[in-house]
Design an enzyme around this catalytic site. Structure first.
Site: not given
Length: 286
Positions: A138-139, A142, A206
């Site tokens: 997930h990070e 980003h 997100e």
């Protein structure tokens, strides 16, 4: 693995269009006599945003008092990030650990070649290896999706709108060319609308990072399980609402503060139940 298309890219573009339309509406309301101040505020806001964007990694790492770690200290973190970076054909980011037991993680940096990923000690103790892999995926997304730039521009435009609203509050009373009712709306409603749009952009990014990170790891259920644990952990051990932490909280995988009621309306993150439901739907039969 079947996912659902929520058109988040189109939503982000539409929200940005609304922000710019709101700024142009303010310029029209202010009129020729003071419209130059809109562009003055815009220039200042963009300059501040450029500084924040260029130094985003340093600002966030300093706020969380994080320190760089080597592979001997965090072998699992290094192994997972190296594997996912290689799979995405992206450079290896710098890795940090923050000395707080509040479970959270964030990624920052102006580009994949200048990126940093940080985990708190709390999240490293809370999650198993598979769940940590989901969080790190997930990070990393980003960074790969350039979300730091997106959030910086959104913050800049929202900041300009708020600054112009404050300017009107001080100076519009002496300007006959400014419609008083329109000016009043700009003073109070435009900054509120800009803030809500900025938060909507953050929440949309997100959702994208959840979906794209799950695609990168091939394991959406691991991220869903991690988010459940993180939600419980952040509620039990919220970060103190210090300004330097508030300023970087939108970077974190979960809202690090204890929020309820009206605070949820102004949250930078989507509802955790909805995020988990979307991840679980990615593996549901069509």
């Amino acid at each position: 693995m079947g996912g659902s298309d929520h058109h988040n890219g189109l939503k982000t573009a539409a929200l940005f269009g609304t922000l710019w339309a709101l700024l142009l509406a303010i310029a029209w309301v202010v009129g020729q006599g003071t419209a130059r101040f809109v562009w003055l505020f815009a220039g200042v806001g963009l300059a501040m945003t450029a500084y924040s964007f260029w130094n985003s990694d340093k600002i966030a790492i300093r706020a969380m008092r994080a320190r760089p770690v080597c592979e001997l200290e965090q072998p699992v973190m290094y192994q997972v990030v190296r594997e996912l970076s290689t799979a995405a054909r992206q450079p290896m980011p710098r890795l940090y650990v923050s000395p707080t037991m509040a479970p959270n993680a964030f990624a920052t940096g102006r580009s994949p070649s200048n990126a940093a990923v940080c985990c708190t000690e709390g999240i490293l103790q809370l999650l198993d290896d598979r769940e940590l892999r989901g969080v790190l995926g997930h990070e990393l997304m980003h960074v790969y999706n350039r979300d730091i730039l997106t959030s910086s521009v959104a913050a800049a435009v929202a900041g300009v709108i708020t600054a112009v609203g404050q300017f009107l509050l001080v100076f519009s009373g002496n300007r006959r060319s400014v419609n008083p009712l329109a000016a009043l709306a700009m003073v109070f409603l435009a900054p509120l609308a800009a803030t809500m749009i900025q938060l909507a952009i953050s929440r949309t990014r997100e959702y994208d990072a959840d979906a794209d990170g799950a695609e990168l790891t091939g394991d959406p259920l691991a991220l869903a399980r991690a988010l459940r644990k993180i939600e419980t952990g952040t509620q039990a051990r919220p970060l103190p609402p210090e300004q330097q932490l508030v300023d970087v909280s939108h970077l974190m995988i979960a809202n690090p503060f204890r929020g309820a009621g009206l605070a949820r309306l102004f949250a930078t993150h989507p509802p955790m139940d909805e995020r988990i439901s979307r991840l679980e739907a990615m593996v549901s039969p069509r």
